[in-house]
Scaffold this motif. Structure first.
Motif, mmCIF file in Angstrom:
data_model
loop_
_atom_site.group_PDB
_atom_site.id
_atom_site.type_symbol
_atom_site.label_atom_id
_atom_site.label_comp_id
_atom_site.label_asym_id
_atom_site.label_seq_id
_atom_site.Cartn_x
_atom_site.Cartn_y
_atom_site.Cartn_z
ATOM 1 N N PRO A 71 0.893 -0.907 -0.028
ATOM 2 C CA PRO A 71 0.068 -0.009 -0.031
ATOM 3 C C PRO A 71 0.914 1.223 0.094
ATOM 4 O O PRO A 71 1.853 1.223 0.967
ATOM 5 N N ASN A 72 0.457 2.160 -0.820
ATOM 6 C CA ASN A 72 1.095 3.301 -1.042
ATOM 7 C C ASN A 72 2.818 3.315 -1.281
ATOM 8 O O ASN A 72 3.514 4.090 -0.952
ATOM 9 N N ALA A 73 2.982 2.088 -2.164
ATOM 10 C CA ALA A 73 4.390 1.986 -2.486
ATOM 11 C C ALA A 73 5.303 1.563 -1.439
ATOM 12 O O ALA A 73 6.424 1.761 -1.526
ATOM 13 N N MET A 74 4.712 1.074 -0.138
ATOM 14 C CA MET A 74 5.453 0.802 0.909
ATOM 15 C C MET A 74 5.233 -0.799 1.159
ATOM 16 O O MET A 74 4.242 -1.267 0.682
ATOM 17 N N GLY A 75 6.339 -1.269 1.964
ATOM 18 C CA GLY A 75 6.050 -2.550 2.322
ATOM 19 C C GLY A 75 7.112 -3.651 1.918
ATOM 20 O O GLY A 75 8.231 -2.988 1.582
ATOM 21 N N ALA A 124 -6.755 -1.697 3.915
ATOM 22 C CA ALA A 124 -5.885 -1.546 2.704
ATOM 23 C C ALA A 124 -5.848 -0.166 2.170
ATOM 24 O O ALA A 124 -6.641 0.527 2.556
ATOM 25 N N TRP A 125 -5.053 0.007 1.244
ATOM 26 C CA TRP A 125 -4.870 1.332 0.787
ATOM 27 C C TRP A 125 -4.453 1.424 -0.836
ATOM 28 O O TRP A 125 -4.121 0.360 -1.042
ATOM 29 N N MET A 126 -4.349 2.380 -1.412
ATOM 30 C CA MET A 126 -3.802 2.450 -2.858
ATOM 31 C C MET A 126 -2.460 1.735 -3.012
ATOM 32 O O MET A 126 -1.694 1.942 -2.066
ATOM 33 N N GLY A 127 -2.452 0.898 -4.087
ATOM 34 C CA GLY A 127 -1.297 0.066 -4.090
ATOM 35 C C GLY A 127 -1.499 -1.353 -3.581
ATOM 36 O O GLY A 127 -0.585 -2.223 -3.927
ATOM 37 N N ALA A 128 -2.323 -1.762 -2.583
ATOM 38 C CA ALA A 128 -2.640 -3.054 -2.087
ATOM 39 C C ALA A 128 -3.369 -3.884 -3.077
ATOM 40 O O ALA A 128 -3.390 -5.112 -2.888
ATOM 41 N N SER A 129 -3.972 -3.191 -4.196
ATOM 42 C CA SER A 129 -4.547 -3.922 -5.114
ATOM 43 C C SER A 129 -4.029 -4.827 -5.831
ATOM 44 O O SER A 129 -2.901 -4.775 -6.015
ATOM 45 N N GLY A 130 -4.456 -6.083 -5.800
ATOM 46 C CA GLY A 130 -3.782 -7.096 -6.576
ATOM 47 C C GLY A 130 -3.127 -8.450 -5.389
ATOM 48 O O GLY A 130 -2.826 -9.234 -5.979
ATOM 49 N N SER A 131 -3.131 -7.773 -4.252
ATOM 50 C CA SER A 131 -2.442 -8.597 -3.232
ATOM 51 C C SER A 131 -3.443 -10.012 -2.998
ATOM 52 O O SER A 131 -4.440 -9.904 -3.043
ATOM 53 N N GLY A 132 -2.563 -11.187 -2.943
ATOM 54 C CA GLY A 132 -3.282 -12.375 -2.965
ATOM 55 C C GLY A 132 -3.711 -12.543 -1.221
ATOM 56 O O GLY A 132 -3.113 -12.376 -0.408
ATOM 57 N N VAL A 133 -5.019 -13.153 -1.353
ATOM 58 C CA VAL A 133 -5.578 -13.290 0.061
ATOM 59 C C VAL A 133 -5.536 -14.845 0.424
ATOM 60 O O VAL A 133 -6.076 -15.563 -0.535
ATOM 61 N N PHE A 134 -4.935 -15.085 1.337
ATOM 62 C CA PHE A 134 -4.917 -16.605 1.920
ATOM 63 C C PHE A 134 -5.742 -16.873 3.174
ATOM 64 O O PHE A 134 -5.900 -16.140 4.051
#
Length: 258
Positions: free
Chosen positions: A171-175, A200-210
């Motif tokens: 998110p937000n290009a961090m992580g 979540a925040w912008m940039g987290a889209s696409g993260s795989g959820v397990f």
């Protein structure tokens, strides 16, 4: 051909099938141990084995993607999940983050840029994209055969309401940031989207959820939006997740035979 020969042949085929299944399960167990050992540093000792396995699978398969428009006027940043099948490697992410052609899309892992080889699927209906990528040695891909609903029952038990889920994103290009939440429910039309109480925040889209079995049940699409007396407000703790049941993996298998 006599009945006895046919029975022996069928018995041999069944035995080979069972052996292949045992080999796959052994490989899955080894892969899970590798994921946990690689991402164990810094992870809470209070987590159970199942929680640690799910979080480790999430962290070790998480990548960041940047995509630039053809004219260079814009760029998007999103998250994705590194996956494999038949010895080839891919990234699953969201379609709405794809800004330009494959050659202007890069996968970033620990400040190293990897190339997009080609787009395999860009699905606007379910908002996901799959691209073939180079092998990423510092990440551990999930198996499409073993770690997705491809071989799970259709009962939906892996997506039960109030079940714990985990995802890792940028998110937000961090992580990478790993977040835990739980399933709140589904959309009004069935299983197209799952809603989780998380962050979540912008940039987290696409993260795989397990889920807690370390199975990929979906991918982060967006935050919910609600109306208030002052206008519209983003509900950053209500996350819309596209169900992995809606992902068509068959083009990846076709790629293997071409």
């Amino acid at each position: 051909m006599s009945k006895g020969v046919i029975k022996k042949a069928l018995g041999a085929l069944v035995a080979l099938g069972i052996l292949a299944l045992l080999v796959l399960l052994s490989i899955q167990s080894i892969n899970e141990d590798l994921r946990i050992s690689k991402s164990d540093m810094g992870m809470s000792n209070d987590l159970s084995y199942k929680e640690k396995r799910a979080a480790s699978t999430s962290r070790m398969s998480a990548v960041r993607i940047v995509s630039m428009t053809s004219d260079g006027s814009g760029m998007s940043s999103m998250s994705g999940t590194y996956v494999t099948v038949m010895g080839r490697y891919y990234v699953l992410t969201v379609m709405h983050g794809i800004a330009g052609p494959c050659e202007l899309t890069k996968i970033i892992v620990e400040d190293v840029y990897y190339d997009c080889i080609k787009y395999i699927t860009v699905d606007s209906l379910h908002d996901y994209a799959i691209m073939e990528v180079e092998k990423i040695f510092s990440r551990h891909p999930i198996s499409i055969i073993l770690d997705t609903p491809l071989i799970q029952s259709s009962s939906g038990r892996h997506s039960s309401v109030l079940a714990n889920v985990y995802y890792t994103g940028f998110p937000n290009a961090m992580g990478p940031f790993t977040v835990r939440g739980h399933i709140m429910g589904y959309d009004a039309f069935g299983s197209k989207n799952i809603y989780i109480l998380s962050y979540a925040w912008m940039g987290a889209s696409g993260s795989g959820v397990f889920n807690e079995d370390a199975k990929l049940i979906g991918y982060v699409i967006a935050l919910d939006v609600g109306k208030t007396e002052d206008g519209v407000q983003v509900l950053e703790n209500v996350v819309m997740v596209g169900s992995s049941k809606n992902i068509n993996w068959s083009p990846l298998f076709k790629e293997f035979y071409e």
